[in-house]
Write an enzyme that holds these catalytic residues in place. Structure first.
Site, mmCIF file in Angstrom:
data_model
loop_
_atom_site.group_PDB
_atom_site.id
_atom_site.type_symbol
_atom_site.label_atom_id
_atom_site.label_comp_id
_atom_site.label_asym_id
_atom_site.label_seq_id
_atom_site.Cartn_x
_atom_site.Cartn_y
_atom_site.Cartn_z
ATOM 1 N N ASP A 10 0.880 -1.181 0.000
ATOM 2 C CA ASP A 10 0.000 0.000 0.000
ATOM 3 C C ASP A 10 0.915 1.228 0.000
ATOM 4 O OD1 ASP A 10 -2.323 1.638 0.317
ATOM 5 O OD2 ASP A 10 -1.958 1.748 2.463
ATOM 6 N N SER A 11 0.312 2.374 -0.205
ATOM 7 C CA SER A 11 1.072 3.623 -0.126
ATOM 8 C C SER A 11 1.636 3.838 1.273
ATOM 9 C CB SER A 11 0.167 4.802 -0.471
ATOM 10 O OG SER A 11 -0.868 4.881 0.487
ATOM 11 N N CYS A 73 -4.430 -1.461 -1.942
ATOM 12 C CA CYS A 73 -4.565 -0.020 -2.132
ATOM 13 C C CYS A 73 -5.537 0.214 -3.292
ATOM 14 C CB CYS A 73 -3.186 0.559 -2.466
ATOM 15 S SG CYS A 73 -3.199 2.312 -2.844
ATOM 16 N N GLU A 151 -1.909 7.601 8.945
ATOM 17 C CA GLU A 151 -0.442 7.501 8.894
ATOM 18 C C GLU A 151 0.188 8.064 10.171
ATOM 19 O OE1 GLU A 151 1.770 6.171 6.421
ATOM 20 O OE2 GLU A 151 -0.100 5.244 5.770
ATOM 21 N N CYS A 183 -11.012 2.939 0.510
ATOM 22 C CA CYS A 183 -9.578 3.170 0.707
ATOM 23 C C CYS A 183 -9.172 2.313 1.898
ATOM 24 C CB CYS A 183 -9.315 4.647 0.991
ATOM 25 S SG CYS A 183 -7.628 4.999 1.553
ATOM 26 N N HIS A 185 -6.997 2.589 4.104
ATOM 27 C CA HIS A 185 -6.707 3.282 5.363
ATOM 28 C C HIS A 185 -7.973 3.448 6.217
ATOM 29 C CE1 HIS A 185 -2.897 4.453 3.467
ATOM 30 N NE2 HIS A 185 -2.488 4.912 4.636
HETATM 31 N N1 DGL Z 1 -4.733 3.145 1.089
HETATM 32 C C1 DGL Z 1 -4.857 3.659 -0.202
HETATM 33 C C2 DGL Z 1 -6.129 3.320 -0.916
HETATM 34 O O1 DGL Z 1 -6.687 2.294 -0.636
HETATM 35 C C3 DGL Z 1 -4.126 4.866 -0.660
HETATM 36 C C4 DGL Z 1 -4.258 6.083 0.142
HETATM 37 C C5 DGL Z 1 -3.344 7.178 -0.360
HETATM 38 O O2 DGL Z 1 -2.137 6.977 -0.324
HETATM 39 O O3 DGL Z 1 -3.842 8.222 -0.779
HETATM 40 O O4 DGL Z 1 -6.589 4.044 -1.745
#
Ligand code: DGL
Length: 265
Positions: A10-11, A73, A151, A183, A185
């Site tokens: 993931d990011s 992600c 984060e 997302c 996160h």
């Molecule tokens: N967790 C990510 C997603 O599912 C990316 C969030 C990001 O880095 O903007 O989209």
């Protein structure tokens, strides 16, 4: 092959929501996780930027001889997965905003999708709405600031609560009865999202479905681990290792060591 690891990325730390479900479903598998925190968030970056990061991480995993890769992600899935699948020799399992299950569930006919700017503007989401959202209203909401809060490990507290309310309240006011976490996160903000949405709104987190999809794929390829022992969890990051280790430890609920991603650039 059976004992080869599975790569998940993931990011940043958001993909741990998916990793948790994979660990729960497949205790014997070795799981390698990359948090690309040095380059997060992806959500507001260009497609070329995200594709380049995803390619670099996939190459890293291939050098570790993984048997499958999970793009944990939605943003990277939306912009990069088709290109990755062209050349990547191992199966890639990827996220997709759960618009279809939401369309099947809604009674009010109004569904909300919380995601990043990139995901919301993607062809992928448009295609999902065209396929499954014809008879309903799908309200897309780019949730600026959510990724940064996760984060930073700020899952609760006034600032996070306020921010979540700011994005969720307009959807509740518009009559959504189903909310998609688009997302990876966002499941870490579930307490605050639920508080803002109230119990009347059904919240869909696709993480467990992704873990099941991975299990199906490995079963089909006869690549599931047959070991009796618990698999290992290894973590890498392109960000600051100590900082990322602290937040991974918080979200993973155990102390972990995080290595520097050797190809961090
Ligand atoms: N967790 C990510 C997603 O599912 C990316 C969030 C990001 O880095 O903007 O989209």
């Amino acid at each position: 092959m059976l004992n080869a690891p599975i790569g998940v990325f993931d990011s940043g730390v958001g993909g741990l929501s998916v990793l948790k479900e994979i660990r729960a479903l497949m205790p014997a598998e070795h799981l390698y996780y990359v948090a690309d925190s040095g380059y997060a968030p992806y959500g507001d970056k260009s497609s070329d930027y995200i594709v380049a990061r995803a390619e670099l991480i996939v190459r890293f995993f291939l050098a570790q001889h993984v048997k499958a890769i999970v793009v944990a992600c939605n943003t990277a899935t939306s912009v990069a997965v088709d290109q990755l699948r062209v050349w990547c020799p191992v199966p890639i399992i990827a996220m997709e905003p759960a618009i279809k299950p939401a369309a099947l569930h809604t009674k009010t006919g109004v569904v909300g999708v919380l995601a990043t700017t990139q995901t919301i503007g993607s062809a992928n989401v448009n295609r999902l709405i065209a396929q499954h959202g014809q008879d309903i209203k799908v309200l897309l909401r780019a949730c600026a600031g959510f990724v940064e809060q996760v984060e930073a490990g700020a899952l609760h507290g006034d600032v996070t609560r306020q921010l979540v309310r700011q994005h969720v309240q307009p959807l509740v006011d518009a009559g959504v009865d189903t909310l998609v976490l688009g997302c990876t996160h966002y499941p870490f903000l579930l307490d605050e999202i639920r508080a803002a949405a109230t119990d009347a709104v059904h919240i869909i987190d696709p993480s467990a479905a992704i873990a099941r999809q991975l299990q199906r794929k490995l079963t089909e390829k006869e690549a599931l681990s047959e070991a009796n022992q618990q698999g290992v969890d290894c973590f890498w990051t392109s960000g600051e290792t100590a900082k990322v280790a602290a937040i991974v430890g918080q979200l993973w609920q155990q102390e972990v060591s995080v290595k520097a991603l050797p190809v961090a650039g």
